[in-house]
Design a protein around this motif. Structure first.
Motif, PDB file in Angstrom:
ATOM      1  N   ARG A  23      41.735  14.377  39.310  1.00 54.82           N
ATOM      2  CA  ARG A  23      40.316  14.560  39.648  1.00 54.82           C
ATOM      3  C   ARG A  23      39.408  13.518  38.990  1.00 54.82           C
ATOM      4  N   ASP A  24      40.022  12.445  38.486  1.00 54.50           N
ATOM      5  CA  ASP A  24      39.225  11.440  37.763  1.00 54.50           C
ATOM      6  C   ASP A  24      38.103  10.829  38.596  1.00 54.50           C
ATOM      7  N   ARG A  25      38.374  10.587  39.886  1.00 51.69           N
ATOM      8  CA  ARG A  25      37.348   9.899  40.682  1.00 51.69           C
ATOM      9  C   ARG A  25      36.095  10.744  40.819  1.00 51.69           C
ATOM     10  N   GLU A  83      40.902   3.742  40.387  1.00 51.28           N
ATOM     11  CA  GLU A  83      41.444   4.869  39.630  1.00 51.28           C
ATOM     12  C   GLU A  83      40.407   5.705  38.902  1.00 51.28           C
ATOM     13  N   ASP A  84      39.448   5.019  38.306  1.00 50.54           N
ATOM     14  CA  ASP A  84      38.546   5.755  37.412  1.00 50.54           C
ATOM     15  C   ASP A  84      37.252   4.968  37.231  1.00 50.54           C
ATOM     16  N   VAL A  85      36.336   5.512  36.440  1.00 52.77           N
ATOM     17  CA  VAL A  85      35.031   4.870  36.275  1.00 52.77           C
ATOM     18  C   VAL A  85      35.153   3.509  35.590  1.00 52.77           C
ATOM     19  N   HIS A  86      36.094   3.394  34.672  1.00 53.45           N
ATOM     20  CA  HIS A  86      36.243   2.136  33.924  1.00 53.45           C
ATOM     21  C   HIS A  86      36.636   0.998  34.877  1.00 53.45           C
ATOM     22  N   SER A  87      37.551   1.334  35.787  1.00 56.95           N
ATOM     23  CA  SER A  87      38.003   0.335  36.765  1.00 56.95           C
ATOM     24  C   SER A  87      36.877  -0.009  37.731  1.00 56.95           C
ATOM     25  N   SER A 109      40.482  -1.204  25.455  1.00 51.64           N
ATOM     26  CA  SER A 109      41.433  -0.562  26.348  1.00 51.64           C
ATOM     27  C   SER A 109      40.680   0.568  27.023  1.00 51.64           C
ATOM     28  N   ARG A 110      41.187   1.055  28.150  1.00 47.54           N
ATOM     29  CA  ARG A 110      40.546   2.250  28.707  1.00 47.54           C
ATOM     30  C   ARG A 110      40.662   3.430  27.745  1.00 47.54           C
ATOM     31  N   ASN A 111      41.633   3.335  26.831  1.00 43.74           N
ATOM     32  CA  ASN A 111      41.783   4.456  25.890  1.00 43.74           C
ATOM     33  C   ASN A 111      40.565   4.597  24.973  1.00 43.74           C
ATOM     34  N   ASP A 112      40.076   3.470  24.428  1.00 45.36           N
ATOM     35  CA  ASP A 112      38.873   3.626  23.591  1.00 45.36           C
ATOM     36  C   ASP A 112      37.613   3.674  24.450  1.00 45.36           C
ATOM     37  N   GLN A 113      37.722   3.162  25.678  1.00 45.34           N
ATOM     38  CA  GLN A 113      36.568   3.245  26.576  1.00 45.34           C
ATOM     39  C   GLN A 113      36.287   4.707  26.942  1.00 45.34           C
ATOM     40  N   VAL A 114      37.324   5.438  27.303  1.00 48.50           N
ATOM     41  CA  VAL A 114      37.099   6.842  27.676  1.00 48.50           C
ATOM     42  C   VAL A 114      36.707   7.650  26.434  1.00 48.50           C
ATOM     43  N   LEU A 115      37.254   7.259  25.269  1.00 50.11           N
ATOM     44  CA  LEU A 115      36.840   7.934  24.029  1.00 50.11           C
ATOM     45  C   LEU A 115      35.340   7.785  23.802  1.00 50.11           C
ATOM     46  N   GLY A 232      41.250  11.481  17.901  1.00 52.78           N
ATOM     47  CA  GLY A 232      40.042  12.267  18.174  1.00 52.78           C
ATOM     48  C   GLY A 232      39.963  12.726  19.622  1.00 52.78           C
ATOM     49  N   ARG A 233      40.719  12.105  20.511  1.00 56.00           N
ATOM     50  CA  ARG A 233      40.739  12.552  21.915  1.00 56.00           C
ATOM     51  C   ARG A 233      41.378  13.944  21.940  1.00 56.00           C
ATOM     52  N   GLY A 234      40.664  14.870  22.460  1.00 58.25           N
ATOM     53  CA  GLY A 234      41.180  16.244  22.481  1.00 58.25           C
ATOM     54  C   GLY A 234      40.665  17.018  21.284  1.00 58.25           C
ATOM     55  N   GLY A 318      48.750   8.928  19.064  1.00 54.98           N
ATOM     56  CA  GLY A 318      48.836   7.937  20.135  1.00 54.98           C
ATOM     57  C   GLY A 318      48.377   8.521  21.461  1.00 54.98           C
ATOM     58  N   TYR A 319      48.071   7.640  22.400  1.00 59.01           N
ATOM     59  CA  TYR A 319      47.534   8.080  23.696  1.00 59.01           C
ATOM     60  C   TYR A 319      48.624   8.639  24.606  1.00 59.01           C
ATOM     61  N   PHE A 320      48.292   9.670  25.327  1.00 58.72           N
ATOM     62  CA  PHE A 320      49.127  10.208  26.410  1.00 58.72           C
ATOM     63  C   PHE A 320      48.234  10.562  27.578  1.00 58.72           C
ATOM     64  N   ARG A 321      48.770  10.464  28.766  1.00 52.77           N
ATOM     65  CA  ARG A 321      47.973  10.764  29.951  1.00 52.77           C
ATOM     66  C   ARG A 321      47.610  12.252  30.017  1.00 52.77           C
ATOM     67  N   ASP A 322      48.339  13.088  29.294  1.00 57.62           N
ATOM     68  CA  ASP A 322      47.989  14.523  29.220  1.00 57.62           C
ATOM     69  C   ASP A 322      46.494  14.692  28.936  1.00 57.62           C
ATOM     70  N   LEU A 323      45.985  13.778  28.088  1.00 55.19           N
ATOM     71  CA  LEU A 323      44.607  13.924  27.597  1.00 55.19           C
ATOM     72  C   LEU A 323      43.586  13.868  28.723  1.00 55.19           C
ATOM     73  N   GLN A 324      43.968  13.197  29.808  1.00 58.37           N
ATOM     74  CA  GLN A 324      43.073  13.101  30.961  1.00 58.37           C
ATOM     75  C   GLN A 324      42.747  14.497  31.524  1.00 58.37           C
ATOM     76  N   VAL A 325      43.732  15.380  31.473  1.00 56.64           N
ATOM     77  CA  VAL A 325      43.567  16.713  32.078  1.00 56.64           C
ATOM     78  C   VAL A 325      42.501  17.536  31.329  1.00 56.64           C
ATOM     79  N   ILE A 326      42.275  17.197  30.063  1.00 55.39           N
ATOM     80  CA  ILE A 326      41.257  17.926  29.292  1.00 55.39           C
ATOM     81  C   ILE A 326      39.874  17.771  29.943  1.00 55.39           C
ATOM     82  N   LYS A 327      39.667  16.632  30.568  1.00 55.10           N
ATOM     83  CA  LYS A 327      38.353  16.431  31.206  1.00 55.10           C
ATOM     84  C   LYS A 327      38.069  17.518  32.251  1.00 55.10           C
ATOM     85  N   GLU A 328      39.114  17.981  32.941  1.00 54.86           N
ATOM     86  CA  GLU A 328      38.918  19.014  33.978  1.00 54.86           C
ATOM     87  C   GLU A 328      38.392  20.316  33.384  1.00 54.86           C
TER      88      GLU A 328
HETATM   89  N1  ARG Z   1      41.761   8.281  33.020  1.00 52.00           N
HETATM   90  C1  ARG Z   1      42.330   8.015  31.765  1.00 52.00           C
HETATM   91  C2  ARG Z   1      42.092   9.174  30.797  1.00 52.00           C
HETATM   92  O1  ARG Z   1      41.199   9.926  30.984  1.00 52.00           O
HETATM   93  C3  ARG Z   1      41.754   6.772  31.186  1.00 52.00           C
HETATM   94  C4  ARG Z   1      42.635   6.108  30.198  1.00 52.00           C
HETATM   95  C5  ARG Z   1      43.808   5.523  30.871  1.00 52.00           C
HETATM   96  N2  ARG Z   1      44.714   4.948  29.924  1.00 52.00           N
HETATM   97  C6  ARG Z   1      46.012   4.753  30.198  1.00 52.00           C
HETATM   98  N3  ARG Z   1      46.708   4.248  29.241  1.00 52.00           N
HETATM   99  N4  ARG Z   1      46.557   5.096  31.331  1.00 52.00           N
HETATM  100  O2  ARG Z   1      42.812   9.326  29.861  1.00 52.00           O
END
Ligand code: ARG
Length: 446
Positions: A23-25, A83-87, A109-115, A232-234, A318-328
């Protein structure tokens, strides 16, 4: 032009893309203006460390401010295949500015951008929520003062217990909000630290000036350790969720009281007719649906910290894509709590109290302790007085004296609203919202 930031030479399976983008878009639209603010600060910093020239930086800033305007007008979209707002933001910059647009992602990175987007979004939303909490607090305190001496029954086990007052009832929820505000303050302070510069979670070989982006974005300080910044994500969302859940707990309890006290069998309060809803079959109904929806929404909000925990539980650092689901779970919560707060404030300002409840003899027994205490003050041992009054009530020989005299702090005649107000405003005013606002305005040239 490539629509994926990571597109090289393999075609992406569309089903895999649908599943991973999720649901990122749609949800990232809520982050768009903060993504732009973060990019203005990041590019100013790249200029400061010599990675962007002055003219590249000013082109980027102009274009980013244009994009901000589009977002503000509700015209910003994340295109099909993006894919997302950053892109999307990088795509717009690159379409307009060519190579200059392609340089903006240096050192991040998008990782610190979304943070950083989440922190700025949450900071803004928390400001609104704190203001809304203050609005409800003020309304409750006004009602408390106005009805300071209007008595109502107090209950234990839902059995008539002791005299209470509408002043205490309204004032109790105000004081509850003052405690909730402490959570909001803690959440705000934790949220107000800059993660930008942590990049993928391990920093960068560019000599990033993180102090500069911290100041430009109006953060109090930074999340220093880049590994912790990513951790800090999550965690940050969960802490904020605890604060929202605390407010929601206050509202849910108040909503239940209001529904119950509004029922004909109690008849303690009356909702304004315009705030009630009707029935399709029973022509007489004026239902308190608004408090029922509020109760349900607030009960669900109280599960939010646990919902977030369930998504991120046991993830290592470290980053995992799981964290994206928290936004929902997290992003829609703000609209819900704001809606509930504004409904509650509107009704509390207009709710009417029944000043005649105690004329009903079914409440007479609640004055029993007043009588016991009167006898005890005259010298009869408390236990003997308790027994005498109990037997009188059984024998139908008890006449209540409804003239109550409570004096201690926080009691019927002395709800201490001023003291509670000092606590609330002390917490509220310790948060400096102006610093964040003026930093954001400066970035936008406003
Ligand atoms: N949509 C991603 C999220 O919310 C942005 C970060 C993507 N980073 C990546 N390594 N795929 O987490």
């Amino acid at each position: 032009m490539a629509k994926k930031l990571w597109e090289k030479n393999i075609d992406v399976n569309p089903e895999i893309e649908r599943f991973t983008v999720g649901r990122d878009r749609e949800l990232d639209l809520l982050l768009a203006r903060y993504d732009v603010l973060g990019s203005i600060a990041h590019s100013a910093m790249l200029n400061n460390i010599g990675i962007l020239t002055d003219s590249e930086t000013s082109d980027l800033h102009n274009e980013l401010r244009n994009i901000y305007g589009i977002i503000k007008n509700g015209k910003f979209i994340i295109e099909e295949g993006v894919e997302d707002v950053h892109s999307q933001v990088e795509l717009l910059l690159t379409r307009k500015l060519g190579d200059t647009g392609k340089k903006i992602h240096s050192g991040r990175s998008r990782n610190d951008q979304v943070l950083v987007d989440l922190k700025l979004f949450t900071r803004h939303e928390l400001q609104n929520i704190c203001k809304a909490v203050i609005g409800l607090f003020d309304a409750l305190q006004r009602q408390s003062e106005k009805n300071k001496d209007v008595l109502m029954p107090g209950y234990t086990h839902l059995q008539v217990a002791m005299p209470s007052s509408f002043g205490l009832w309204f004032g109790a929820y105000a004081e509850s909000l003052a405690d909730d505000m402490l959570f909001l303050q803690a959440a705000y302070k934790m949220c107000n630290r800059n993660p930008l510069g942590s990049a993928a979670g391990y920093g960068s070989s560019f000599p990033l000036n993180r102090t500069m982006t911290t100041e430009l974005l109006g953060f109090d300080s930074m999340n220093y350790n880049v590994v912790y910044a990513q951790m800090g994500r999550g965690k940050s969302e969960k802490n904020v969720a605890f604060a929202l859940a605390s407010v929601a707990g206050t509202l849910a309890k108040m909503a239940f009281d209001a529904c119950m006290f509004n029922s004909q069998n109690f008849g303690f309060v009356k909702l304004p007719a315009e705030c009630t809803t009707g029935s399709s079959i029973m022509p007489h109904k004026k239902n308190p649906d608004v408090f029922e929806i509020m109760r349900a929404k607030c009960n669900r909000l109280q599960a939010l910290p646990m919902d977030i925990t369930m998504v991120m539980n046991n993830l290592p650092s470290g980053y995992f894509r799981d964290l994206q689901v928290i936004k929902e779970l997290f992003l829609p919560a703000f609209a819900d709590i704001k809606d509930c707060l504004s409904m509650a404030t509107y009704i509390i300002e207009r709710i009417e109290v029944n000043k005649e409840i105690l004329n009903d003899s079914r409440y007479d027994a609640m004055f029993s302790v007043e009588e016991v205490n009167r006898l005890a003050t005259e010298g009869m041992p408390f236990r003997d007085a308790y027994k005498k009054v109990g037997l009188d009530i059984e024998a139908g020989a008890f006449t209540p004296n409804k003239d109550v005299h409570h004096t201690h702090e926080g009691s019927i005649g002395n709800p201490c609203n001023e003291e509670i107000r000092k606590i609330m405003y002390g917490i509220y005013e310790a948060m400096d919202f102006n610093k964040a606002r003026s930093a954001e305005q400066a970035l936008l040239n406003e």
